[in-house]
Motif scaffolding. Structure first.
Motif, PDB file in Angstrom:
ATOM      1  N   GLN A  77       0.806  -1.215   0.000  1.00  0.00           N
ATOM      2  CA  GLN A  77       0.000   0.000   0.000  1.00  0.00           C
ATOM      3  C   GLN A  77       0.842   1.268   0.000  1.00  0.00           C
ATOM      4  OE1 GLN A  77      -3.367  -0.268  -0.363  1.00  0.00           O
ATOM      5  NE2 GLN A  77      -2.843  -2.436  -0.532  1.00  0.00           N
ATOM      6  N   ASN A  78       2.109   1.144   0.354  1.00  0.00           N
ATOM      7  CA  ASN A  78       2.966   2.322   0.457  1.00  0.00           C
ATOM      8  C   ASN A  78       3.664   2.678  -0.852  1.00  0.00           C
ATOM      9  OD1 ASN A  78       3.683   4.315   2.334  1.00  0.00           O
ATOM     10  ND2 ASN A  78       5.694   3.428   2.651  1.00  0.00           N
ATOM     11  N   LEU A  79       3.621   1.796  -1.826  1.00  0.00           N
ATOM     12  CA  LEU A  79       4.331   2.031  -3.074  1.00  0.00           C
ATOM     13  C   LEU A  79       3.768   3.249  -3.803  1.00  0.00           C
ATOM     14  CD1 LEU A  79       6.453   1.139  -5.151  1.00  0.00           C
ATOM     15  CD2 LEU A  79       4.683  -0.295  -6.212  1.00  0.00           C
ATOM     16  N   GLY A  80       4.657   4.196  -4.081  1.00  0.00           N
ATOM     17  CA  GLY A  80       4.248   5.403  -4.788  1.00  0.00           C
ATOM     18  C   GLY A  80       3.554   6.430  -3.924  1.00  0.00           C
ATOM     19  N   ARG A  81       3.390   6.131  -2.632  1.00  0.00           N
ATOM     20  CA  ARG A  81       2.693   7.049  -1.739  1.00  0.00           C
ATOM     21  C   ARG A  81       3.619   7.670  -0.701  1.00  0.00           C
ATOM     22  NH1 ARG A  81      -3.017   4.099  -0.062  1.00  0.00           N
ATOM     23  NH2 ARG A  81      -3.954   4.050  -2.147  1.00  0.00           N
ATOM     24  N   HIS A  82       4.851   7.257  -0.687  1.00  0.00           N
ATOM     25  CA  HIS A  82       5.770   7.736   0.330  1.00  0.00           C
ATOM     26  C   HIS A  82       7.109   8.050  -0.324  1.00  0.00           C
ATOM     27  CE1 HIS A  82       8.207   7.860   3.996  1.00  0.00           C
ATOM     28  NE2 HIS A  82       7.092   7.990   4.665  1.00  0.00           N
ATOM     29  N   LYS A  83       7.779   9.083   0.174  1.00  0.00           N
ATOM     30  CA  LYS A  83       9.034   9.509  -0.443  1.00  0.00           C
ATOM     31  C   LYS A  83      10.120   8.456  -0.354  1.00  0.00           C
ATOM     32  CE  LYS A  83      10.717  11.985   3.668  1.00  0.00           C
ATOM     33  NZ  LYS A  83      11.219  13.278   4.179  1.00  0.00           N
ATOM     34  N   TRP A  84      10.009   7.530   0.606  1.00  0.00           N
ATOM     35  CA  TRP A  84      11.036   6.502   0.737  1.00  0.00           C
ATOM     36  C   TRP A  84      10.728   5.260  -0.095  1.00  0.00           C
ATOM     37  CZ3 TRP A  84      14.970   8.896   2.142  1.00  0.00           C
ATOM     38  CH2 TRP A  84      14.941   9.863   3.140  1.00  0.00           C
ATOM     39  N   ARG A  85       9.575   5.292  -0.805  1.00  0.00           N
ATOM     40  CA  ARG A  85       9.259   4.152  -1.676  1.00  0.00           C
ATOM     41  C   ARG A  85       8.598   4.679  -2.937  1.00  0.00           C
ATOM     42  NH1 ARG A  85       5.699  -1.130  -1.389  1.00  0.00           N
ATOM     43  NH2 ARG A  85       7.075  -2.420  -2.633  1.00  0.00           N
ATOM     44  N   LYS A  86       9.405   5.352  -3.734  1.00  0.00           N
ATOM     45  CA  LYS A  86       8.901   5.990  -4.941  1.00  0.00           C
ATOM     46  C   LYS A  86       8.713   4.960  -6.055  1.00  0.00           C
ATOM     47  CE  LYS A  86      10.942  10.535  -4.043  1.00  0.00           C
ATOM     48  NZ  LYS A  86      11.861  11.574  -4.536  1.00  0.00           N
ATOM     49  N   GLU A  87       7.606   5.109  -6.759  1.00  0.00           N
ATOM     50  CA  GLU A  87       7.346   4.220  -7.893  1.00  0.00           C
ATOM     51  C   GLU A  87       8.043   4.759  -9.137  1.00  0.00           C
ATOM     52  OE1 GLU A  87       3.648   1.819  -9.975  1.00  0.00           O
ATOM     53  OE2 GLU A  87       3.226   3.583  -8.736  1.00  0.00           O
ATOM     54  N   ARG A  88       8.719   3.889  -9.830  1.00  0.00           N
ATOM     55  CA  ARG A  88       9.404   4.245 -11.069  1.00  0.00           C
ATOM     56  C   ARG A  88       8.481   3.894 -12.228  1.00  0.00           C
ATOM     57  NH1 ARG A  88      13.730   7.331 -13.081  1.00  0.00           N
ATOM     58  NH2 ARG A  88      15.327   6.047 -14.093  1.00  0.00           N
ATOM     59  N   THR A  89       8.193   4.838 -13.101  1.00  0.00           N
ATOM     60  CA  THR A  89       7.306   4.577 -14.228  1.00  0.00           C
ATOM     61  C   THR A  89       8.085   4.623 -15.534  1.00  0.00           C
ATOM     62  OG1 THR A  89       6.699   6.928 -14.333  1.00  0.00           O
ATOM     63  CG2 THR A  89       5.287   5.479 -13.031  1.00  0.00           C
ATOM     64  N   ALA A 106      12.318  -4.906 -13.443  1.00  0.00           N
ATOM     65  CA  ALA A 106      12.310  -4.915 -11.976  1.00  0.00           C
ATOM     66  C   ALA A 106      13.245  -3.806 -11.520  1.00  0.00           C
ATOM     67  CB  ALA A 106      12.776  -6.269 -11.448  1.00  0.00           C
ATOM     68  N   TYR A 107      12.732  -2.911 -10.682  1.00  0.00           N
ATOM     69  CA  TYR A 107      13.519  -1.738 -10.310  1.00  0.00           C
ATOM     70  C   TYR A 107      13.591  -1.578  -8.794  1.00  0.00           C
ATOM     71  CZ  TYR A 107       8.922   0.438  -9.626  1.00  0.00           C
ATOM     72  OH  TYR A 107       7.643   0.716  -9.206  1.00  0.00           O
ATOM     73  N   GLY A 108      14.731  -1.070  -8.337  1.00  0.00           N
ATOM     74  CA  GLY A 108      14.885  -0.754  -6.925  1.00  0.00           C
ATOM     75  C   GLY A 108      14.150   0.525  -6.601  1.00  0.00           C
ATOM     76  N   GLU A 109      13.552   0.589  -5.395  1.00  0.00           N
ATOM     77  CA  GLU A 109      12.787   1.777  -5.039  1.00  0.00           C
ATOM     78  C   GLU A 109      13.061   2.254  -3.622  1.00  0.00           C
ATOM     79  OE1 GLU A 109      10.163  -1.281  -3.082  1.00  0.00           O
ATOM     80  OE2 GLU A 109      11.689  -1.204  -4.649  1.00  0.00           O
ATOM     81  N   GLN A 110      14.014   1.607  -2.926  1.00  0.00           N
ATOM     82  CA  GLN A 110      14.306   2.016  -1.563  1.00  0.00           C
ATOM     83  C   GLN A 110      15.820   2.130  -1.383  1.00  0.00           C
ATOM     84  OE1 GLN A 110      11.514   0.224   1.472  1.00  0.00           O
ATOM     85  NE2 GLN A 110      11.056  -1.137  -0.238  1.00  0.00           N
TER      86      GLN A 110
END
Length: 285
Positions: A77-89, A106-110
Motif C-alpha cells: 500500500q505504500n508504493l508510490g505514496r511515500h518519499k522513501w518508496r517511490k514508484e518508477r514509471t 524490476a527496479y529498486g525503489e528504496q
C-alpha cells in the motif's frame, strides 16, 4: 515511551482521532509490539478508510508476526505514496500483476540494503519471464554478474532512453516481489543469489590472510556493521555505538568493518583502547 503517552493522551481527548491511532500503530511497529500495532491500525482504518499509512503499518506488523501473505499486501500500500518508496514509471507500462511470459523491468525503489535484500526474489521472477533490472549504479556490476540479465544502473537518472529499445510489458518494484514469491515460510529458500567479483575475491582473500602474524595460528576474520540508515530513516534505532561492542571486540580475532560509510569510531577505539577494527573505505562495492 514519551511518544506513546502523547498519542494515548490525544486519544483520551478524542477517541475518534484516526491520525493519532495511525501514529500509535507506527510507534508499536517500531518497538516490535505487532499486536498492538494491528489493533490501532484496524481502528484507524475503520475511522478513515482513506488513511494511506494505516494499511502499511498493519502490513509491517503482520510481517513481524510472520503472516507473510497478509503482511506483503499491506506493505504494498505504500508504493508510490511515500518519499522513501517511490514508484518508477516507464511511460504507460503497467504494474506487473503476476502474469508470466512477459518482459518485465524490476527496479529498486528504496535504500541500497533493501535492493540487495529484495533481489533474492529476482531468480523467482526470471523463471517464467524475461527480466531487465534497473538499480542503484553501485549495484550494477553485482546484479549483472549475479543474474545474467540486462541491467541498468540508472535508477536515479531522469530522461533515460534505454526503455525505448525494449518492448517492456510490465514493471515491478523490488519490494513488491515478495507479495508474489514469499507468501509462506517455505517460500524463503535461503540459497545464495549474489556472485562476488572473482578478482576481488582473490584480492580480499590475500588481504585477510595478511592480517595473521607469520608463523602464528590463523585467527577468525569477523565482519561487523554497527550503523545503518539515515537520520530520516531511523538510523538511531538501526545503529549501536561501537563502544557497546567492546566485549565482543576483545576476543582473539580480526574484526573488519562492513560499514559502507565512515568509521571514525573504529579509529577512536584503537587510539583509546588498542582494539583494532580494520576499515578499508576503498573496499565498498
Amino acid at each position: 515511551r514519551e511518544g506513546e503517552a502523547c498519542f494515548l493522551k490525544a486519544l483520551q481527548r478524542n477517541p475518534q482521532d484516526a491520525m493519532a491511532l495511525n501514529n500509535l500503530s507506527q510507534l508499536y511497529v517500531n518497538i516490535a509490539q505487532p499486536m498492538k500495532a494491528i489493533n490501532c491500525a484496524d481502528r484507524a482504518i475503520r475511522l478513515d478508510p482513506g488513511l494511506k499509512d494505516a494499511p502499511y503499518n498493519r502490513g509491517l506488523a503482520m510481517l513481524q508476526l510472520g503472516n507473510w501473505a497478509e503482511g506483503w499486501e499491506g506493505y504494498e500500500q505504500n508504493l508510490g505514496r511515500h518519499k522513501w518508496r517511490k514508484e518508477r514509471t516507464y511511460g504507460i507500462v503497467p504494474r506487473w500483476t503476476g502474469v508470466n511470459g512477459l518482459k518485465i523491468v524490476a527496479y529498486g525503489e528504496q535504500g541500497i540494503g533493501d535492493e540487495i535484500s529484495f533481489a533474492s526474489c529476482i531468480p523467482d521472477l526470471m523463471k517464467e519471464n524475461e527480466v531487465i533490472i534497473e538499480c542503484d549504479s553501485r549495484l550494477h556490476s553485482l546484479f549483472h554478474r549475479s543474474f545474467g540479465c540486462k541491467t541498468f544502473g540508472t535508477r536515479y537518472q531522469d530522461g533515460i532512453s534505454w526503455p525505448l529499445k525494449h518492448n517492456i510489458d510490465a514493471s515491478v518494484a523490488f519490494g513488491s516481489l515478495p507479495k508474489f514469491f514469499r507468501k509462506k515460510d517455505e517460500d524463503f529458500p535461503g540459497t545464495p543469489y549474489l556472485k562476488a567479483d572473482p578478482e576481488r575475491r582473490i584480492m580480499f582473500r590475500t588481504l585477510l590472510d595478511s592480517l595473521d602474524e607469520p608463523g602464528q595460528p590463523r585467527k577468525k576474520k569477523i565482519g561487523i556493521a554497527w550503523a545503518g540508515g539515515l537520520k530520516e530513516t531511523g538510523a538511531a534505532r538501526r545503529s549501536v555505538p561501537l563502544y557497546d561492542m567492546m566485549p565482543i571486540l576483545r576476543q582473539d580475532a580480526h574484526f573488519v568493518s562492513l560499514n559502507y560509510r565512515d568509521a571514525d569510531e573504529a579509529l577512536l577505539i584503537e587510539d583509546n583502547h588498542g582494539v583494532k577494527v580494520h576499515h578499508w573505505p576503498w573496499a565498498v562495492m
